[in-house]
Design a protein around this motif. Structure first.
Motif, mmCIF file in Angstrom:
data_model
loop_
_atom_site.group_PDB
_atom_site.id
_atom_site.type_symbol
_atom_site.label_atom_id
_atom_site.label_comp_id
_atom_site.label_asym_id
_atom_site.label_seq_id
_atom_site.Cartn_x
_atom_site.Cartn_y
_atom_site.Cartn_z
ATOM 1 N N VAL A 59 0.862 -0.578 -0.165
ATOM 2 C CA VAL A 59 -0.223 0.298 0.011
ATOM 3 C C VAL A 59 1.031 1.114 0.063
ATOM 4 C CG1 VAL A 59 -1.706 -1.121 1.041
ATOM 5 C CG2 VAL A 59 -0.027 0.083 2.253
ATOM 6 N N LEU A 60 0.168 2.311 0.021
ATOM 7 C CA LEU A 60 0.839 3.790 -0.508
ATOM 8 C C LEU A 60 -0.188 4.584 0.920
ATOM 9 C CD1 LEU A 60 3.163 5.760 -1.294
ATOM 10 C CD2 LEU A 60 1.354 6.072 -2.722
ATOM 11 N N VAL A 61 1.236 4.878 2.521
ATOM 12 C CA VAL A 61 0.681 6.001 2.980
ATOM 13 C C VAL A 61 0.660 7.375 2.382
ATOM 14 C CG1 VAL A 61 -0.116 5.898 6.161
ATOM 15 C CG2 VAL A 61 1.010 3.652 4.339
ATOM 16 N N THR A 62 -0.741 7.638 2.602
ATOM 17 C CA THR A 62 0.084 10.161 2.348
ATOM 18 C C THR A 62 -0.427 11.049 3.491
ATOM 19 O OG1 THR A 62 -2.275 9.561 0.915
ATOM 20 C CG2 THR A 62 -0.091 8.783 -0.167
ATOM 21 N N LEU A 63 -0.118 11.686 3.533
ATOM 22 C CA LEU A 63 0.100 12.734 4.165
ATOM 23 C C LEU A 63 -0.377 13.988 3.546
ATOM 24 C CD1 LEU A 63 0.981 12.998 7.802
ATOM 25 C CD2 LEU A 63 2.075 15.228 5.949
ATOM 26 N N ARG A 64 -0.898 14.643 4.042
ATOM 27 C CA ARG A 64 -0.786 16.294 3.682
ATOM 28 C C ARG A 64 -1.393 16.792 4.665
ATOM 29 N NH1 ARG A 64 -5.112 15.832 -0.413
ATOM 30 N NH2 ARG A 64 -7.113 15.102 0.219
ATOM 31 N N PHE A 65 -0.742 18.053 4.922
ATOM 32 C CA PHE A 65 -0.922 19.750 5.907
ATOM 33 C C PHE A 65 -2.243 20.528 5.315
ATOM 34 C CE2 PHE A 65 3.908 18.226 5.156
ATOM 35 C CZ PHE A 65 3.814 18.108 6.528
ATOM 36 N N ALA A 66 -2.865 20.054 5.717
ATOM 37 C CA ALA A 66 -4.607 20.865 5.796
ATOM 38 C C ALA A 66 -4.815 22.023 6.162
ATOM 39 C CB ALA A 66 -5.639 19.938 5.835
ATOM 40 N N SER A 67 -4.217 22.121 7.422
ATOM 41 C CA SER A 67 -4.153 23.574 7.877
ATOM 42 C C SER A 67 -3.801 24.151 8.995
ATOM 43 C CB SER A 67 -5.495 23.983 8.283
ATOM 44 O OG SER A 67 -6.414 23.260 9.208
ATOM 45 N N VAL A 68 -3.556 25.339 9.356
ATOM 46 C CA VAL A 68 -3.059 25.835 10.721
ATOM 47 C C VAL A 68 -3.750 26.476 10.956
ATOM 48 C CG1 VAL A 68 -0.334 26.726 9.511
ATOM 49 C CG2 VAL A 68 -0.419 25.851 12.197
ATOM 50 N N ARG A 69 -3.368 26.540 12.821
ATOM 51 C CA ARG A 69 -3.967 27.685 13.803
ATOM 52 C C ARG A 69 -2.893 28.075 14.139
ATOM 53 N NH1 ARG A 69 -8.774 23.541 14.434
ATOM 54 N NH2 ARG A 69 -9.606 23.365 12.813
ATOM 55 N N ARG A 70 -3.826 29.073 15.026
ATOM 56 C CA ARG A 70 -2.611 29.358 16.719
ATOM 57 C C ARG A 70 -2.005 28.260 17.203
ATOM 58 N NH1 ARG A 70 -1.426 31.280 20.846
ATOM 59 N NH2 ARG A 70 -3.247 30.425 22.279
ATOM 60 N N THR A 71 -2.024 27.541 17.719
ATOM 61 C CA THR A 71 -1.904 26.498 18.965
ATOM 62 C C THR A 71 -2.256 24.875 18.256
ATOM 63 O OG1 THR A 71 -3.556 26.402 20.331
ATOM 64 C CG2 THR A 71 -2.219 27.792 20.361
ATOM 65 N N SER A 72 -3.447 25.058 17.073
ATOM 66 C CA SER A 72 -3.352 23.188 16.233
ATOM 67 C C SER A 72 -3.009 23.961 14.969
ATOM 68 C CB SER A 72 -5.124 23.369 17.087
ATOM 69 O OG SER A 72 -6.002 24.331 15.778
ATOM 70 N N PHE A 73 -3.252 22.421 14.258
ATOM 71 C CA PHE A 73 -2.885 22.241 12.854
ATOM 72 C C PHE A 73 -3.916 20.772 12.445
ATOM 73 C CE2 PHE A 73 0.674 20.450 15.256
ATOM 74 C CZ PHE A 73 0.612 19.304 14.521
ATOM 75 N N VAL A 74 -4.020 20.353 11.605
ATOM 76 C CA VAL A 74 -4.782 19.366 11.091
ATOM 77 C C VAL A 74 -3.796 18.763 9.963
ATOM 78 C CG1 VAL A 74 -6.980 19.031 10.005
ATOM 79 C CG2 VAL A 74 -7.044 20.648 11.004
ATOM 80 N N HIS A 75 -3.869 17.345 9.836
ATOM 81 C CA HIS A 75 -3.689 16.753 9.391
ATOM 82 C C HIS A 75 -5.057 15.575 8.573
ATOM 83 C CE1 HIS A 75 0.876 16.225 10.648
ATOM 84 N NE2 HIS A 75 0.729 17.275 10.583
#
Length: 150
Positions: A81-97
């Motif tokens: 398989v291929l496992v992927t990640l992308r950086f969706a968003s970043v806030r002041r103290t948090s972020f989304v993957h």
């Protein structure tokens, strides 16, 4: 390589993986928790350490505040398989993957909200500037004053 696995969209990080027996149930199906461990491997290595983050008692590191998972197709022992990640968003103290696992198309997708915390105090802190800049350079959207997850 992405085309070989049926990957759609743009992903910052990709890593090949062969499903091990230790990740499977007695029938050779990949265990649900094993999918999340593959996401964690990307979160820790390319998703934090490679951006300049550290894991130490007095360091700022990511803590999972929320994780959503959607299982679309079963994976089995010895599947490549291929496992992927992308950086969706970043806030002041948090972020989304965003994460996905591919084999002939999408098999699994997940989204994690992570909070930057000092490990010695458990205090939420701003995402370090260098890591924030690296995430944005790799596609993360900077969000304004958005309520933090926690």
């Amino acid at each position: 390589m992405a085309a070989r696995f049926g990957v759609e969209g743009t992903w910052s990080v990709a890593r090949r993986h062969v499903v091990r027996w230790a990740e499977c149930d007695a029938l050779g199906h990949m265990n649900n928790a094993a999918y999340l461990v593959l996401c964690e491997d990307l979160r820790v290595g390319p998703g934090w350490s490679a951006l300049g983050g550290r894991f130490a008692p007095n360091a700022v590191s990511p803590v999972v505040a929320r994780m959503e998972a959607r299982y679309l197709r079963a994976l089995n022992f010895e599947d490549e398989v291929l496992v992927t990640l992308r950086f969706a968003s970043v806030r002041r103290t948090s972020f989304v993957h965003d994460y996905a696992i591919w084999k002939g198309g999408l098999c699994f997708e997940s989204r994690a909200v992570l909070v930057a915390m000092r490990q010695d105090t458990g205090q939420k802190v701003p995402v370090p500037a260098g890591i924030r800049a690296a995430m944005v350079a790799q596609g993360a959207v900077e969000e304004g004053a958005v309520e933090e997850a926690g």
